[in-house]
Write a protein that holds these residues in place. Structure first.
Motif, PDB file in Angstrom:
ATOM      1  N   ALA A  22       0.839  -1.202   0.000  1.00  0.00           N
ATOM      2  CA  ALA A  22       0.000   0.000   0.000  1.00  0.00           C
ATOM      3  C   ALA A  22       0.873   1.250   0.000  1.00  0.00           C
ATOM      4  CB  ALA A  22      -0.929  -0.001   1.202  1.00  0.00           C
ATOM      5  N   ASN A  23       1.939   1.262   0.792  1.00  0.00           N
ATOM      6  CA  ASN A  23       2.845   2.413   0.819  1.00  0.00           C
ATOM      7  C   ASN A  23       3.580   2.584  -0.499  1.00  0.00           C
ATOM      8  OD1 ASN A  23       2.296   3.340   3.414  1.00  0.00           O
ATOM      9  ND2 ASN A  23       3.715   1.889   4.329  1.00  0.00           N
ATOM     10  N   LEU A  24       4.027   1.488  -1.106  1.00  0.00           N
ATOM     11  CA  LEU A  24       4.676   1.575  -2.418  1.00  0.00           C
ATOM     12  C   LEU A  24       3.694   2.096  -3.466  1.00  0.00           C
ATOM     13  CD1 LEU A  24       6.765  -1.736  -2.518  1.00  0.00           C
ATOM     14  CD2 LEU A  24       7.666   0.581  -2.516  1.00  0.00           C
ATOM     15  N   ALA A  25       2.453   1.645  -3.411  1.00  0.00           N
ATOM     16  CA  ALA A  25       1.436   2.096  -4.372  1.00  0.00           C
ATOM     17  C   ALA A  25       1.158   3.585  -4.205  1.00  0.00           C
ATOM     18  CB  ALA A  25       0.158   1.286  -4.199  1.00  0.00           C
ATOM     19  N   LYS A  45       3.280  -4.203  -9.196  1.00  0.00           N
ATOM     20  CA  LYS A  45       2.572  -4.139 -10.474  1.00  0.00           C
ATOM     21  C   LYS A  45       1.252  -4.896 -10.382  1.00  0.00           C
ATOM     22  CE  LYS A  45       3.453  -4.581 -15.337  1.00  0.00           C
ATOM     23  NZ  LYS A  45       4.510  -4.537 -16.317  1.00  0.00           N
ATOM     24  N   LYS A  46       1.283  -6.083  -9.778  1.00  0.00           N
ATOM     25  CA  LYS A  46       0.062  -6.870  -9.614  1.00  0.00           C
ATOM     26  C   LYS A  46      -0.916  -6.193  -8.645  1.00  0.00           C
ATOM     27  CE  LYS A  46       2.495 -10.916  -9.150  1.00  0.00           C
ATOM     28  NZ  LYS A  46       2.641 -12.311  -8.724  1.00  0.00           N
ATOM     29  N   TYR A  47      -0.400  -5.396  -7.722  1.00  0.00           N
ATOM     30  CA  TYR A  47      -1.217  -4.742  -6.707  1.00  0.00           C
ATOM     31  C   TYR A  47      -1.870  -3.473  -7.243  1.00  0.00           C
ATOM     32  CZ  TYR A  47      -2.289  -2.776  -2.057  1.00  0.00           C
ATOM     33  OH  TYR A  47      -2.901  -2.259  -0.962  1.00  0.00           O
ATOM     34  N   VAL A  48      -1.115  -2.669  -8.015  1.00  0.00           N
ATOM     35  CA  VAL A  48      -1.587  -1.334  -8.377  1.00  0.00           C
ATOM     36  C   VAL A  48      -2.372  -1.311  -9.692  1.00  0.00           C
ATOM     37  CG1 VAL A  48       0.400  -0.431  -9.657  1.00  0.00           C
ATOM     38  CG2 VAL A  48      -0.876   1.075  -8.184  1.00  0.00           C
ATOM     39  N   TYR A  69      -7.820   0.051  -0.003  1.00  0.00           N
ATOM     40  CA  TYR A  69      -6.467  -0.439  -0.250  1.00  0.00           C
ATOM     41  C   TYR A  69      -5.406   0.592   0.115  1.00  0.00           C
ATOM     42  CZ  TYR A  69      -8.131  -4.516  -2.801  1.00  0.00           C
ATOM     43  OH  TYR A  69      -8.720  -5.700  -3.142  1.00  0.00           O
ATOM     44  N   LEU A  70      -5.623   1.848  -0.248  1.00  0.00           N
ATOM     45  CA  LEU A  70      -4.555   2.851  -0.134  1.00  0.00           C
ATOM     46  C   LEU A  70      -4.596   3.668   1.153  1.00  0.00           C
ATOM     47  CD1 LEU A  70      -4.419   4.247  -3.763  1.00  0.00           C
ATOM     48  CD2 LEU A  70      -3.007   2.497  -2.727  1.00  0.00           C
ATOM     49  N   GLN A  71      -5.779   3.961   1.692  1.00  0.00           N
ATOM     50  CA  GLN A  71      -5.929   4.730   2.935  1.00  0.00           C
ATOM     51  C   GLN A  71      -5.239   6.095   2.876  1.00  0.00           C
ATOM     52  OE1 GLN A  71      -7.695   3.680   5.770  1.00  0.00           O
ATOM     53  NE2 GLN A  71      -8.424   2.041   4.458  1.00  0.00           N
ATOM     54  N   ASN A  72      -5.337   6.786   1.742  1.00  0.00           N
ATOM     55  CA  ASN A  72      -4.691   8.085   1.594  1.00  0.00           C
ATOM     56  C   ASN A  72      -5.530   8.940   0.642  1.00  0.00           C
ATOM     57  OD1 ASN A  72      -2.948  10.200   0.588  1.00  0.00           O
ATOM     58  ND2 ASN A  72      -1.285   9.107   1.607  1.00  0.00           N
ATOM     59  N   ALA A 157      18.617   8.807 -14.785  1.00  0.00           N
ATOM     60  CA  ALA A 157      19.319   8.863 -13.507  1.00  0.00           C
ATOM     61  C   ALA A 157      18.400   8.485 -12.359  1.00  0.00           C
ATOM     62  CB  ALA A 157      19.873  10.265 -13.278  1.00  0.00           C
ATOM     63  N   ALA A 158      18.941   7.790 -11.379  1.00  0.00           N
ATOM     64  CA  ALA A 158      18.141   7.287 -10.258  1.00  0.00           C
ATOM     65  C   ALA A 158      17.965   8.311  -9.154  1.00  0.00           C
ATOM     66  CB  ALA A 158      18.799   6.039  -9.696  1.00  0.00           C
ATOM     67  N   GLU A 159      18.636   9.489  -9.232  1.00  0.00           N
ATOM     68  CA  GLU A 159      18.598  10.456  -8.146  1.00  0.00           C
ATOM     69  C   GLU A 159      17.217  11.075  -7.973  1.00  0.00           C
ATOM     70  OE1 GLU A 159      22.616  10.706  -9.925  1.00  0.00           O
ATOM     71  OE2 GLU A 159      21.311  12.278 -10.582  1.00  0.00           O
ATOM     72  N   GLU A 160      16.471  11.238  -9.062  1.00  0.00           N
ATOM     73  CA  GLU A 160      15.239  11.991  -8.988  1.00  0.00           C
ATOM     74  C   GLU A 160      14.078  11.207  -8.386  1.00  0.00           C
ATOM     75  OE1 GLU A 160      14.795  13.097 -12.992  1.00  0.00           O
ATOM     76  OE2 GLU A 160      14.856  11.074 -13.713  1.00  0.00           O
ATOM     77  N   ALA A 161      14.165   9.892  -8.337  1.00  0.00           N
ATOM     78  CA  ALA A 161      13.059   9.090  -7.832  1.00  0.00           C
ATOM     79  C   ALA A 161      13.304   8.712  -6.376  1.00  0.00           C
ATOM     80  CB  ALA A 161      12.904   7.833  -8.671  1.00  0.00           C
ATOM     81  N   PRO A 162      12.238   8.733  -5.571  1.00  0.00           N
ATOM     82  CA  PRO A 162      12.418   8.328  -4.169  1.00  0.00           C
ATOM     83  C   PRO A 162      12.677   6.832  -4.090  1.00  0.00           C
ATOM     84  CG  PRO A 162      10.131   8.783  -4.654  1.00  0.00           C
ATOM     85  CD  PRO A 162      10.906   9.187  -5.880  1.00  0.00           C
ATOM     86  N   VAL A 163      13.409   6.412  -3.104  1.00  0.00           N
ATOM     87  CA  VAL A 163      13.763   5.026  -2.931  1.00  0.00           C
ATOM     88  C   VAL A 163      12.830   4.396  -1.906  1.00  0.00           C
ATOM     89  CG1 VAL A 163      15.580   3.440  -2.193  1.00  0.00           C
ATOM     90  CG2 VAL A 163      16.164   5.480  -3.496  1.00  0.00           C
ATOM     91  N   ALA A 164      12.178   3.309  -2.314  1.00  0.00           N
ATOM     92  CA  ALA A 164      11.297   2.572  -1.415  1.00  0.00           C
ATOM     93  C   ALA A 164      11.863   1.172  -1.229  1.00  0.00           C
ATOM     94  CB  ALA A 164       9.890   2.514  -1.984  1.00  0.00           C
ATOM     95  N   GLU A 165      12.218   0.839  -0.035  1.00  0.00           N
ATOM     96  CA  GLU A 165      12.827  -0.477   0.186  1.00  0.00           C
ATOM     97  C   GLU A 165      12.092  -1.266   1.232  1.00  0.00           C
ATOM     98  OE1 GLU A 165      16.929   0.081   0.991  1.00  0.00           O
ATOM     99  OE2 GLU A 165      17.228   1.184  -0.817  1.00  0.00           O
TER     100      GLU A 165
END
Length: 165
Positions: A22-25, A45-48, A69-72, A157-165
């Motif tokens: 849910a947080n990644l989505a 991908k299967k979730y969103v 699902y998202l609560q936001n 470049a990967a700098e502009e996207a937030p990292v979700a781990e």
């Protein structure tokens, strides 16, 4: 035994996995592109994608289902607003996964997952047909060898996207 258990559990309990997806989505909907591991991106991908399909029908019931699902609220506004407008005529395949390589610390496979209609750079390259070596070669084989293929373009470049781990 793992009979009939087809999705990746990602080494987490069901509640933790549900909250993480849910947080990644939410992040994907708000930022249009996030960086994460390949395994998480495939599960995301299967979730969103069903949520985006649900957002094409802007009714009270579909908003309530997606909110469960998202609560936001901000993510819901974004999903039913600009995202639903752009994907209204698309029959599916709303996300794209672009592999970036491995992470330095633990050698995990890293990738971008992004919404397809929100990347202007990819839209420019989709219309052009890429020339192949065969099409550049002259008619006879006796002439000089074919030219070298141009270098492949690098991923964004990967700098502009937030990292979700």
């Amino acid at each position: 035994m793992r009979h009939n258990k087809k999705f990746n559990h990602l080494g987490r309990t069901a509640d933790h996995r549900r909250a993480m997806l849910a947080n990644l989505a939410k992040s994907l909907i708000q930022h249009k592109r996030i960086t994460t591991t390949v395994a998480k991106a495939k599960e995301l991908k299967k979730y969103v994608e069903p949520l985006i399909t649900k957002a094409k029908d802007d009714s009270t019931n579909s908003r309530r289902v997606v909110f469960s699902y998202l609560q936001n609220k901000e993510a819901i506004k974004e999903l039913f607003g600009p995202i639903a407008e752009k994907v209204g005529d698309r029959p599916g395949g709303y996300t794209r996964i672009i592999k970036l390589g491995t992470r330095q610390g633990d050698a995990a496979s890293i990738c971008f997952i992004e919404l397809v209609d929100f990347d202007p750079e990819m839209a420019k390259t989709e219309g052009k047909k890429k020339a192949t070596r065969r099409s550049r070669r002259s008619g006879s084989k006796a002439e000089a060898p074919a030219q070298e293929a141009p270098a492949a373009e690098e991923a964004p470049a990967a700098e502009e996207a937030p990292v979700a781990e």
